[in-house]
Design a protein around this motif. Structure first.
Motif, PDB file in Angstrom:
ATOM      1  N   LYS A 279       5.157   2.343 -10.670  1.00 50.49           N
ATOM      2  CA  LYS A 279       6.212   1.816  -9.815  1.00 50.49           C
ATOM      3  C   LYS A 279       6.177   0.290  -9.812  1.00 50.49           C
ATOM      4  O   LYS A 279       5.134  -0.322 -10.048  1.00 50.49           O
ATOM      5  N   THR A 280       7.310  -0.326  -9.522  1.00 48.66           N
ATOM      6  CA  THR A 280       7.316  -1.763  -9.271  1.00 48.66           C
ATOM      7  C   THR A 280       6.815  -2.008  -7.855  1.00 48.66           C
ATOM      8  O   THR A 280       6.747  -1.083  -7.029  1.00 48.66           O
ATOM      9  N   SER A 281       6.492  -3.259  -7.557  1.00 50.28           N
ATOM     10  CA  SER A 281       6.027  -3.579  -6.204  1.00 50.28           C
ATOM     11  C   SER A 281       7.116  -3.293  -5.166  1.00 50.28           C
ATOM     12  O   SER A 281       6.828  -2.854  -4.051  1.00 50.28           O
ATOM     13  N   THR A 282       8.367  -3.502  -5.541  1.00 54.96           N
ATOM     14  CA  THR A 282       9.474  -3.230  -4.616  1.00 54.96           C
ATOM     15  C   THR A 282       9.612  -1.741  -4.355  1.00 54.96           C
ATOM     16  O   THR A 282       9.809  -1.309  -3.208  1.00 54.96           O
ATOM     17  N   GLN A 283       9.500  -0.935  -5.405  1.00 59.27           N
ATOM     18  CA  GLN A 283       9.587   0.520  -5.226  1.00 59.27           C
ATOM     19  C   GLN A 283       8.462   1.039  -4.332  1.00 59.27           C
ATOM     20  O   GLN A 283       8.685   1.881  -3.463  1.00 59.27           O
ATOM     21  N   LEU A 284       7.267   0.515  -4.549  1.00 62.21           N
ATOM     22  CA  LEU A 284       6.134   0.946  -3.728  1.00 62.21           C
ATOM     23  C   LEU A 284       6.337   0.529  -2.272  1.00 62.21           C
ATOM     24  O   LEU A 284       6.032   1.299  -1.344  1.00 62.21           O
TER      25      LEU A 284
END
Length: 206
Positions: free
Chosen positions: A85-90
């Motif tokens: 995941k990207t940091s934003t998705q997480l």
């Protein structure tokens, strides 16, 4: 011209053995034209470290490692998948979990130690001084990879090295000129590397 039985066997051996030995020379040469460099966000992987900041809730804000199974655990958030995941998705996933306990949580995730998923790493095998998997870095080149692995061994056949690359879901192989790059200083042999590339450095037989 007729060959004896022994001569015929030697002929067949050469026809079968030498293509295997030098077969990589038939691969197309890797050049800039094969590098469709697409900018994409960094994906979190096992071994990464992430800072989780929950606005106005310092007691549940903390730094945690991504476990080998790709998950993280924090107060109120247990065994949440993070790898890939990207940091934003997480951050959005953590907000969804925390919303059961906190009204309208606002979460920011900052990656502070970078390893990345295995599928994004560059792996170097064969006659490298230190064969290993390397985290991908933006604008990484063949020279950068060779510096990271300490160059080649004395037994390497550098100009028979090849890169295995996934293109549109299909694995393709390209030849690279490591001898020309490292031993002769030919910078034209320095080509970009992409996420997931595998660099294979064969052994010289002569």
């Amino acid at each position: 011209m007729f060959l004896s039985a022994g001569g015929l066997l030697r002929f067949l051996f050469c026809c079968s053995f030498f293509p295997l030995l030098f077969g990589c020379s038939t691969y197309p040469l890797l050049s800039d034209s094969e590098n469709e460099i697409v900018s994409r966000d960094y994906l979190i992987g096992p071994g990464d470290n992430v800072d989780i900041i929950v606005w106005r809730n310092p007691e549940i804000s903390m730094s945690v490692p991504v476990r080998p199974d790709g998950k993280i655990t924090t107060p109120l958030v247990e065994d949440l998948p993070a790898s890939g995941k990207t940091s934003t998705q997480l951050a959005r996933d953590i907000e969804e979990t925390l919303s059961k306990y906190i009204q309208e949580p606002v979460v920011t995730v900052v990656v502070t130690q970078f390893v990345g998923p295995y599928s994004e790493q560059i792996r170097v095998i064969g006659e490298a001084a230190e064969p290993q998997a390397l985290p991908y870095r933006e604008n990484m080149t063949l020279m950068d990879v060779m510096i990271a692995v300490g160059g080649m061994t004395d037994f390497a056949a550098g100009n028979r090295a090849r890169v295995i690359r996934s293109i549109n879901g299909e694995q393709k192989q390209f030849r690279v000129r490591l001898d020309d790059l490292i031993r002769d200083g030919d910078v034209s042999a320095n080509v970009p590397m992409l996420q997931g590339d595998v660099l294979v450095i064969p052994e010289s037989f002569f």
